[in-house]
Design a protein around this motif. Sequence first.
Motif, short mmCIF file in Angstrom:
data_model
loop_
_atom_site.label_atom_id
_atom_site.label_comp_id
_atom_site.label_asym_id
_atom_site.label_seq_id
_atom_site.Cartn_x
_atom_site.Cartn_y
_atom_site.Cartn_z
N ASN A 113 2.28 1.79 -3.35
CA ASN A 113 1.23 1.97 -4.37
C ASN A 113 1.28 0.87 -5.42
N ARG A 114 1.48 -0.37 -4.96
CA ARG A 114 1.47 -1.52 -5.84
C ARG A 114 0.35 -2.45 -5.40
N PRO A 149 -4.05 -0.09 -7.66
CA PRO A 149 -3.84 1.32 -7.31
C PRO A 149 -4.43 2.24 -8.37
N ARG A 150 -4.81 3.43 -7.94
CA ARG A 150 -5.35 4.42 -8.88
C ARG A 150 -4.23 5.02 -9.69
N THR A 151 -4.50 5.26 -10.94
CA THR A 151 -3.53 5.95 -11.79
C THR A 151 -3.99 7.38 -11.97
N HIS A 152 -3.05 8.27 -12.04
CA HIS A 152 -3.37 9.68 -12.19
C HIS A 152 -3.10 10.09 -13.63
N ARG A 160 0.82 -1.21 0.00
CA ARG A 160 0.00 0.00 0.00
C ARG A 160 0.86 1.26 0.00
#
Length: 79
Positions: A62-63, A72-75, A59
Amino acid sequence: MTAAQFAALLGFLFTAAWIGFGFGEAILCLLGAGVFAGLLYAGEGFLRGDIDLGELQARLANRPSAGGGPAPRTHPRAQ
């Protein structure tokens, strides 16, 4: 020890430190006790198996975790 008993103990210790050391040092004692109790609580949770360090590390990095958690969310990149 229940949460109410712990709060009462902290209140007593805070008052004793305030009388013995002064207000500033009593605040520092209270903060130190909170950090120490937090570390003990986290250590006890780890020993009981409630805290999964692999999931926590995934976490923070971010994996996706090995346990198949949510991706994970991508920006989107601004252009």
